[in-house]
Write a protein that holds these residues in place. Structure first.
Motif, PDB file in Angstrom:
ATOM      1  N   GLU A  59       0.856  -1.184   0.000  1.00 37.08           N
ATOM      2  CA  GLU A  59       0.000   0.000   0.000  1.00 37.08           C
ATOM      3  C   GLU A  59       0.890   1.232   0.000  1.00 37.08           C
ATOM      4  O   GLU A  59       1.801   1.360   0.830  1.00 37.08           O
ATOM      5  CB  GLU A  59      -0.937   0.036   1.215  1.00 37.08           C
ATOM      6  N   ASN A 117      -4.581   4.879  -2.389  1.00 40.67           N
ATOM      7  CA  ASN A 117      -5.789   5.455  -1.802  1.00 40.67           C
ATOM      8  C   ASN A 117      -6.312   6.576  -2.692  1.00 40.67           C
ATOM      9  O   ASN A 117      -5.548   7.446  -3.111  1.00 40.67           O
ATOM     10  CB  ASN A 117      -5.491   6.024  -0.409  1.00 40.67           C
ATOM     11  N   GLU A 149      -7.914   1.890  -3.661  1.00 43.10           N
ATOM     12  CA  GLU A 149      -8.648   1.756  -2.404  1.00 43.10           C
ATOM     13  C   GLU A 149      -9.662   2.893  -2.307  1.00 43.10           C
ATOM     14  O   GLU A 149      -9.290   4.066  -2.245  1.00 43.10           O
ATOM     15  CB  GLU A 149      -7.683   1.777  -1.206  1.00 43.10           C
ATOM     16  N   ASP A 179     -11.813   0.303   1.418  1.00 42.53           N
ATOM     17  CA  ASP A 179     -10.958   0.550   2.578  1.00 42.53           C
ATOM     18  C   ASP A 179     -11.809   0.771   3.834  1.00 42.53           C
ATOM     19  O   ASP A 179     -12.974   1.136   3.728  1.00 42.53           O
ATOM     20  CB  ASP A 179     -10.134   1.816   2.291  1.00 42.53           C
ATOM     21  N   LYS A 200     -11.279  -4.321   2.797  1.00 43.29           N
ATOM     22  CA  LYS A 200     -10.252  -4.222   3.843  1.00 43.29           C
ATOM     23  C   LYS A 200     -10.953  -3.991   5.166  1.00 43.29           C
ATOM     24  O   LYS A 200     -11.555  -2.938   5.389  1.00 43.29           O
ATOM     25  CB  LYS A 200      -9.301  -3.054   3.551  1.00 43.29           C
TER      26      LYS A 200
HETATM   27 MG    MG Z   1      -5.854   2.481   2.486  1.00 42.14          MG
END
Ligand code: MG
Ligand code: C2E
Ligand code: MG
Ligand code: MG
Length: 277
Positions: A59, A117, A149, A179, A200
């Protein structure tokens, strides 16, 4: 509530609002300079396969350093970047940088899927898809090595246009994950309507897993239901062996957290990959 505290309370409230606004403006002013001054960088945190323990992804997480020290944490400056629109140029830089890095690892023969993200403002932008497509073409990264995400709110609030956009991204071969799952208002029954590959599980669930029975039960149920909808489950914030063992047995596919590695600069992350074969 401010009114109920009377005039004095109200004044106090206003003063603290001003203080808050001033702090936001300080961050904003510095943040405008951060990109041109090259103060922003990405750190990469390993995501490991729950069965084999091998690193399968990373990530990308934004960091802000100046004069050798951290300026602000993401939880402080990302909200300001979102409020001011600065997240658009910053987010554009993040995606390009993360794709370039993943392409380098691919060329070394050590493919690592990179997760980026995405903020709501970027995702709502009319050109999001063509911009994403452009970055993939420019960097040469294979689409399946990129994962975006998103958050529950971004996916839930947009209606048909959002579903179409998600579909196009998925058809392009880019993977999608939700996320911080469980902290928003996405009901599991809705999930089957969205072309999302993975969830997630938020760190608050992971944190209390081994100390609170209800949390353990809820987490197991989320994982089981997600799997029955053919979604992969990734756990974030895994700090102890007990948490890792629980999540693996409950059916998580990937694990992420300090137990497996903290976010690291690219060069240090690459050391975790070892020498290319
Ligand atoms: Mg994230
Ligand atoms: P997130 O996407 O949920 O990222 C996970 C956060 O948990 C990261 O915080 C990571 O450093 C932290 N973390 C990882 N493992 C553990 C663990 O075992 N224990 C604990 N306590 N924490 C762990 P970080 O890097 O401070 O980022 C915070 C949030 O800022 C991210 O949450 C994400 O929402 C946002 N963010 C970071 N980078 C970007 C970016 O490039 N773009 C956008 N739009 N948002 C970003
Ligand atoms: Mg998260
Ligand atoms: Mg978060």
């Amino acid at each position: 509530a401010a009114k109920a505290q009377g005039l004095h309370g109200y004044r106090f409230f206003t003063a603290s609002m001003n203080e808050r606004a001033r702090a936001q403006r300080r961050i904003e002013t510095a943040l405008r300079q951060a990109l041109p001054r090259r103060e922003l960088s990405l750190h990469y945190q390993p995501k490991v396969d729950a069965q084999s323990g091998r690193i399968v992804g990373a990530e990308a997480l934004l960091r802000w350093h100046a004069n050798g020290r951290v300026q602000y944490e993401p939880d402080q400056f990302i909200p300001v970047a979102e409020d001011t629109g600065l997240i658009l140029p910053i987010g554009a830089w993040v995606l390009r940088q993360a794709c370039k890095q993943a392409q380098l690892w691919q060329l070394r023969g050590q493919p690592v899927a990179v997760s980026v993200n995405v903020s709501p403002l970027q995702f709502q932008h009319a050109d999001f898809y063509s911009w994403l497509d452009g970055v993939l073409k420019e960097t040469g990264l294979a689409a399946h090595l990129l994962e975006l995400e998103l958050t529950e709110r971004m996916v839930m609030s947009g209606g048909d246009a959002t579903t179409d956009l998600l579909q196009r991204i998925k058809q392009r071969g880019v993977r999608l994950s939700l996320d911080d799952f469980g902290t928003g208002y996405c009901s599991l029954s809705y999930l089957k309507h969205f072309p999302i590959d993975a969830l997630k599980i938020d760190r608050v669930f992971v944190r209390d897993l081994t100390s609170d029975r209800d949390t353990a039960t809820i987490t197991s149920a989320i994982i089981a239901m997600a799997r029955s909808l053919n979604k992969l489950v990734i756990a974030e914030g895994v700090e102890t062996r007990e948490q890792g063992a629980f999540l693996r047995l409950a059916g998580c596919s990937q694990l992420q957290g300090f137990l497996y590695g903290a976010p690291l600069p690219a060069a240090e992350f690459q050391k975790l990959l070892g020498e290319p074969a």
